[in-house]
Design an enzyme around this catalytic site. Structure first.
Site, mmCIF file in Angstrom:
data_model
loop_
_atom_site.group_PDB
_atom_site.id
_atom_site.type_symbol
_atom_site.label_atom_id
_atom_site.label_comp_id
_atom_site.label_asym_id
_atom_site.label_seq_id
_atom_site.Cartn_x
_atom_site.Cartn_y
_atom_site.Cartn_z
ATOM 1 C CE LYS A 188 3.860 -4.060 6.711
ATOM 2 N NZ LYS A 188 3.793 -3.247 5.469
ATOM 3 C CE1 TYR A 221 -16.970 1.886 3.555
ATOM 4 C CE2 TYR A 221 -18.056 0.048 2.476
ATOM 5 C CZ TYR A 221 -18.118 1.313 3.023
ATOM 6 O OH TYR A 221 -19.296 1.993 3.048
ATOM 7 N NE ARG A 265 -2.068 2.433 5.305
ATOM 8 C CZ ARG A 265 -2.039 3.469 4.486
ATOM 9 N NH1 ARG A 265 -3.020 3.653 3.625
ATOM 10 N NH2 ARG A 265 -1.033 4.315 4.502
ATOM 11 C CB THR A 287 -0.948 0.008 1.209
ATOM 12 O OG1 THR A 287 -0.218 -0.324 2.394
ATOM 13 C CG2 THR A 287 -2.061 -1.007 1.024
ATOM 14 C CB THR A 288 4.317 2.030 1.160
ATOM 15 O OG1 THR A 288 3.992 1.804 2.533
ATOM 16 C CG2 THR A 288 5.318 3.155 1.069
ATOM 17 C CB ILE A 309 7.388 -5.291 5.799
ATOM 18 C CG1 ILE A 309 7.731 -6.753 5.512
ATOM 19 C CG2 ILE A 309 7.092 -4.548 4.488
ATOM 20 C CD1 ILE A 309 6.614 -7.547 4.858
#
Length: 293
Positions: free
Chosen positions: A167, A112, A143, A49-50, A209
């Site tokens: 992670k 979501y 997130r 996502t980064t 990570i």
């Protein structure tokens, strides 16, 4: 070699650099890959996502994956991110994306939708059955809106073939310690929180990570290696200098913060795709001062 051995240490979730017209800047991406490898990272995570993956097309993702393999050229392992909240679509993507040269797939929990723990279990079980590479769970409730519990993590680790690690970015140290207490011996557990990596490694995690390793790879990877060797006094001394950096990188948004730092390091242009925007002028000035110092 097991994934616990291959991915022990620092992985870096690399950013996606853009040109001023917001096309992908492959020259800068190549420079980033060389920079973090020279800085000592043990492996690279592409399409996390980064990397602003919600704003990339499937074709762009595929091109970036191929470019990353070619540029890395076997120097370090590569992990590919494939995540989302449509399980059936992810099964198709696992067949469509080029994963032959990856050592594992990192998959964030569905965002979501906020599935139950059983829904999370069945989601990951389905992905694991479809994936040609081992799956690394990615728990990031800040997130996704839903925590992957320690019990569900351990159930996946013990009951589902091809689930190889996690992670863990819940920020819940109690949950982390439960996972570390109950995990199978060959189950990789890495931190997803740069600021918590040192204490989490002290509790038994296999590494991290990292976002910060995009901009401060040498200091960060050395801190992690020292911690993994149980040289905690020396690791803490390095980490103490990085704490202000962590705070700046995540003060407004990730990856806006780390891209601001990388801009000051002359690695990339400071461009992001909406809805993410560059950091405020005040924060940019603070990041510039920290990077120079």
């Amino acid at each position: 070699m097991s994934l616990v051995q291959q991915l022990r240490g620092t992985g870096v979730a690399i950013v996606t650099p853009f040109q001023s017209d917001l096309h992908i800047d492959y020259t800068a991406l190549g420079n980033i890959i060389d920079f973090v490898i020279a800085g000592g990272v043990e492996y690279i995570v592409t399409m996390g996502t980064t990397g602003e993956t919600p704003t990339l097309s499937k074709e762009e993702k595929k091109d970036i994956i191929w470019f990353t393999y070619d540029k890395v050229a076997g120097r370090v392992p590569v992990v590919v991110g494939v995540g989302g909240n449509n399980t059936a679509e992810l099964v198709k993507e696992l067949a469509w994306f080029p994963l032959e040269k990856a050592v594992a797939v990192l998959s964030a929990s569905p965002y979501y939708s906020k599935p139950s723990q059983e829904g999370l279990f069945q989601h990951y079980k389905t992905l694991a059955a479809a994936s040609p590479k081992p799956i690394l769970l990615y728990n990031v409730p800040g997130r996704t809106g839903r925590n992957l519990s320690a019990a569900t993590t351990i159930r996946l680790a013990r009951e589902v073939p091809n689930i190889a690690g996690i992670k863990e970015a819940s920020g819940d140290m109690g949950q982390c310690m439960e996972i570390l207490r109950d995990r199978p011996q060959d189950f990789l557990v890495v931190s997803g929180d740069d600021a918590l990596a040192l204490p989490q490694i002290a509790c038994g995690m296999d590494g991290v990570i990292s976002v910060a390793a995009n901009s401060f790879p040498r200091a960060f990877t050395e801190m992690v290696r020292l911690a993994l060797r149980h040289h905690f006094k020396e690791a803490k001394a390095l980490n103490d200098k990085l704490i202000a950096g962590y705070e700046l990188l995540f003060a407004e948004n990730n990856p806006a913060g780390v891209k601001a730092a990388m801009y000051e390091l002359k690695l990339i242009g400071n461009y992001l795709r909406l809805p993410v925007v560059p950091v405020s002028e005040g924060l940019q000035a603070k990041i510039k001062e920290y990077v120079k110092g």
